[in-house]
Design an enzyme around this catalytic site. Structure first.
Site, PDB file in Angstrom:
ATOM      1  N   HIS A 138       1.065 -74.868  44.153  1.00 37.39           N
ATOM      2  CA  HIS A 138       0.652 -75.692  45.289  1.00 37.39           C
ATOM      3  C   HIS A 138      -0.881 -75.832  45.223  1.00 37.39           C
ATOM      4  O   HIS A 138      -1.274 -74.949  44.800  1.00 37.39           O
ATOM      5  CB  HIS A 138       1.099 -75.151  46.780  1.00 37.39           C
ATOM      6  CG  HIS A 138       0.671 -75.807  47.716  1.00 37.39           C
ATOM      7  ND1 HIS A 138      -0.439 -75.720  48.161  1.00 37.39           N
ATOM      8  CD2 HIS A 138       1.596 -76.496  48.629  1.00 37.39           C
ATOM      9  CE1 HIS A 138      -0.373 -76.584  49.374  1.00 37.39           C
ATOM     10  NE2 HIS A 138       0.690 -77.241  49.654  1.00 37.39           N
ATOM     11  N   ASP A 215       1.389 -66.189  45.989  1.00 40.54           N
ATOM     12  CA  ASP A 215       1.251 -67.254  47.049  1.00 40.54           C
ATOM     13  C   ASP A 215       2.574 -67.062  47.672  1.00 40.54           C
ATOM     14  O   ASP A 215       3.757 -67.606  47.075  1.00 40.54           O
ATOM     15  CB  ASP A 215       0.916 -68.574  46.657  1.00 40.54           C
ATOM     16  CG  ASP A 215       1.299 -69.596  47.309  1.00 40.54           C
ATOM     17  OD1 ASP A 215       1.982 -69.391  48.301  1.00 40.54           O
ATOM     18  OD2 ASP A 215       0.749 -70.673  47.154  1.00 40.54           O
ATOM     19  N   GLN A 218       6.191 -69.802  50.651  1.00 37.04           N
ATOM     20  CA  GLN A 218       7.462 -70.151  50.725  1.00 37.04           C
ATOM     21  C   GLN A 218       8.317 -68.751  50.569  1.00 37.04           C
ATOM     22  O   GLN A 218       9.722 -69.137  50.261  1.00 37.04           O
ATOM     23  CB  GLN A 218       7.620 -71.323  49.662  1.00 37.04           C
ATOM     24  CG  GLN A 218       7.061 -72.585  49.973  1.00 37.04           C
ATOM     25  CD  GLN A 218       7.446 -73.393  51.117  1.00 37.04           C
ATOM     26  OE1 GLN A 218       8.442 -73.201  51.712  1.00 37.04           O
ATOM     27  NE2 GLN A 218       6.638 -74.319  51.478  1.00 37.04           N
ATOM     28  N   LYS A 241       5.096 -71.036  58.738  1.00 40.45           N
ATOM     29  CA  LYS A 241       6.558 -71.296  57.696  1.00 40.45           C
ATOM     30  C   LYS A 241       7.706 -70.534  58.068  1.00 40.45           C
ATOM     31  O   LYS A 241       8.829 -70.489  57.512  1.00 40.45           O
ATOM     32  CB  LYS A 241       6.094 -71.000  56.104  1.00 40.45           C
ATOM     33  CG  LYS A 241       4.898 -71.910  55.717  1.00 40.45           C
ATOM     34  CD  LYS A 241       5.061 -73.128  54.993  1.00 40.45           C
ATOM     35  CE  LYS A 241       4.049 -73.729  54.179  1.00 40.45           C
ATOM     36  NZ  LYS A 241       3.986 -75.050  54.109  1.00 40.45           N
ATOM     37  N   CYS A 381       1.804 -81.824  47.540  1.00 35.18           N
ATOM     38  CA  CYS A 381       0.519 -80.793  47.199  1.00 35.18           C
ATOM     39  C   CYS A 381       1.040 -80.033  45.916  1.00 35.18           C
ATOM     40  O   CYS A 381       0.447 -78.704  45.677  1.00 35.18           O
ATOM     41  CB  CYS A 381       0.401 -80.045  48.164  1.00 35.18           C
ATOM     42  SG  CYS A 381       0.004 -80.831  49.814  1.00 35.18           S
TER      43      CYS A 381
HETATM   44  N1  7TS Z   1       1.668 -72.433  48.895  1.00 36.76           N
HETATM   45  C1  7TS Z   1       2.805 -72.928  48.941  1.00 36.76           C
HETATM   46  C2  7TS Z   1       3.667 -72.488  47.949  1.00 36.76           C
HETATM   47  C3  7TS Z   1       2.977 -73.935  50.061  1.00 36.76           C
HETATM   48  O1  7TS Z   1       4.278 -74.386  49.832  1.00 36.76           O
HETATM   49  C4  7TS Z   1       2.111 -74.312  50.957  1.00 36.76           C
HETATM   50  C5  7TS Z   1       2.285 -75.221  51.955  1.00 36.76           C
HETATM   51  C6  7TS Z   1       0.665 -73.725  50.727  1.00 36.76           C
HETATM   52  C7  7TS Z   1       0.500 -72.656  49.713  1.00 36.76           C
HETATM   53  C8  7TS Z   1      -0.145 -73.822  51.947  1.00 36.76           C
HETATM   54  O2  7TS Z   1       0.209 -73.133  53.033  1.00 36.76           O
HETATM   55  P1  7TS Z   1      -0.601 -73.385  54.326  1.00 36.76           P
HETATM   56  O3  7TS Z   1       0.131 -72.977  55.409  1.00 36.76           O
HETATM   57  O4  7TS Z   1      -1.864 -72.802  54.214  1.00 36.76           O
HETATM   58  O5  7TS Z   1      -0.921 -74.976  54.510  1.00 36.76           O
HETATM   59  N2  7TS Z   1       3.287 -76.050  51.420  1.00 36.76           N
HETATM   60  C9  7TS Z   1       3.596 -77.370  52.388  1.00 36.76           C
HETATM   61  C10 7TS Z   1       4.812 -78.235  51.905  1.00 36.76           C
HETATM   62  O6  7TS Z   1       5.448 -77.845  50.953  1.00 36.76           O
HETATM   63  N3  7TS Z   1       4.696 -79.327  52.666  1.00 36.76           N
HETATM   64  O7  7TS Z   1       3.419 -79.224  53.439  1.00 36.76           O
HETATM   65  C11 7TS Z   1       3.007 -77.884  53.261  1.00 36.76           C
END
Ligand code: 7TS
Length: 428
Positions: A138, A215, A218, A241, A381
């Site tokens: 991501h 990371d 997910q 999440k 992303c």
């Molecule tokens: N890493 C992964 C693998 C992700 O899926 C996401 C968010 C992030 C980092 C960033 O997470 P945040 O909570 O700091 O924003 N993924 C997604 C997605 O798949 N659709 O919207 C956000």
């Protein structure tokens, strides 16, 4: 005096198989109509819906205990601090940390990775050092490293993906060199659903004397997490999440690493002594928590973790894999559909990513929305994943513990509608 915040007992009891129909009762947002149809929420990789217990915890915190933490000696401040630190301790226990000092509250995964890149990277990287990333990442696990590479002269290298959305681990022995200082990899891909073999990667990375950041955006929500068993050095994840609020997440790091790292931001609460020309830092984890934190978010994230833990992450993964298996089986019936990610549901969590020949993913998402089916279209992303498979976007449905087979059928009915609008000339 109010008793300390206790998690509300969810409907579910821990059991090997979960019952999504019973769990749905806990999620008010799922019970609505969208465009004249019952909502089928299949965009859980973006964010998950919140159970009543989490919503109650947020409201209750603000109604009854709202105060700033670590500052006052008055009753409300004491209660707020207890709830905030209690949540940290619970999260630490949940992921198998040595103790709460290894858990730093952040706004989410993105901020947690930026913290490590700026603080650890800023003080450990120099010209010619290498950071190993993967094509699966991501943007949150790419851009912070690009920023610090630019500042320090370090170089980024990438593990490639195979045709079926797995990391080319065969490249690791060559890509991990004596210049590699850190590898950063996702636990689970948000664009493909692939679950990466983190313990195996950790072993190879450590053999080279480098560090491993995972990371877990997910990962933690869909997969049992034990940072010791994973063998990583940093683990970053987001509350939203895993049914918690937005704007809260955590960074776990090994204590000696966090201890040696300089602060990421300056401000109140992260200092020991401030003099006109210098300051000294508070002990872990407060050194990394400048300013008033998201107290309500932290308190409610604990309730989300309690909810998830009662159901059991193993049961969540099993349920998602069964939905993915069913979805893949049905999607494969669409002539010529292009599916991304490993064909075996056992290798992935609850994400299916695909593209149809005649309809752009954004058109697919728009038509599905008119049918009350919420999915995501775009690059997710993860533009390096799109680049790898030479597409600009995919259509993605992502499942969670409250999704049902009937909702997969709704997705398929929606795709039938897409095909009848765009003509049934097949798919690519
Ligand atoms: N890493 C992964 C693998 C992700 O899926 C996401 C968010 C992030 C980092 C960033 O997470 P945040 O909570 O700091 O924003 N993924 C997604 C997605 O798949 N659709 O919207 C956000």
């Amino acid at each position: 005096m109010n008793p300390p915040l206790e998690p509300t007992t969810p409907t579910a009891k821990r059991s090997p198989a979960l019952d999504p129909y019973a769990l749905r009762g806990d999620f008010p947002a799922l019970h609505q109509e969208v465009n004249g149809h019952p909502l089928a929420y299949l965009d859980n990789a973006a964010t998950t819906q919140k159970p009543e217990a989490v919503l109650e915890a947020l409201l209750r915190y603000y109604r009854e205990d709202n105060a700033n933490v670590h500052r006052g000696i008055h009753e409300l401040s004491r209660r707020a601090t207890e709830a905030y630190e209690g949540s940290r301790a619970r999260i630490a226990e949940w992921i198998g940390a040595e103790g709460p000092e290894e858990v730093v509250w952040t706004r989410g995964t993105t901020e947690a990775i930026n913290l490590v890149a700026a603080s650890w990277g800023g003080s450990n990287l120099s010209e010619g050092d290498e950071i190993l990333l993967t094509e699966m990442e991501h943007h949150s696990n790419i851009v912070p490293w690009q920023l610090i590479a630019e500042r320090t002269g370090a170089r980024l290298r990438y593990v490639e993906l195979d045709e079926e959305g797995r990391l080319r681990l065969d490249q690791l022995p060559e890509l991990l060199t004596e210049r590699t200082k850190l590898m950063a990899v996702s636990h689970v891909s948000n664009a493909l659903g692939t679950i990466n073999p983190v313990p195996e990667i950790a072993r190879l990375v450590h053999e080279r004397g480098a560090l491993l950041l995972v990371d877990g955006a997910q990962g933690a929500a869909h997969h049992p997490v034990d940072v010791k068993a994973l063998g990583c050095d940093f683990y970053a994840f987001s509350g939203h999440k895993l049914m918690g609020p937005t704007g809260i997440g955590a960074l776990w790091g090994r204590e000696e690493l966090l201890d040696a790292m300089p602060p990421y931001q300056g401000g109140g609460e992260m200092i020991r002594v401030v003099k006109p020309d210098m300051s000294t830092w508070a002990a872990l984890p407060h050194k990394f928590e400048a300013g008033t934190p998201n107290i309500a978010g932290a308190v409610a994230m604990r309730v989300a973790v309690d909810y998830l833990d009662r159901i059991g992450p193993e049961a969540v993964l099993e349920h998602e894999q069964s939905l993915v298996g069913y979805a893949l089986e049905r999607l494969r019936e669409i002539p010529g559909i292009r599916l991304y990610g490993p064909p075996d549901p056992e290798e992935r969590s609850g994400v299916v990513s695909f593209s149809l020949q005649d309809a752009h993913p954004h058109d697919v998402a728009t038509i599905l929305d008119t049918e009350g089916v919420a999915i995501r279209a775009g690059h997710h992303c993860a533009q390096l994943v799109m680049r790898r498979y030479q597409v600009s976007a995919t259509t993605r449905a992502s499942f969670y513990l409250y999704n049902t087979r009937e909702e997969v059928d709704r997705l398929m009915d929606g795709l039938d509608a897409v095909q009848s609008i765009f003509g049934s000339t097949g798919t690519q």
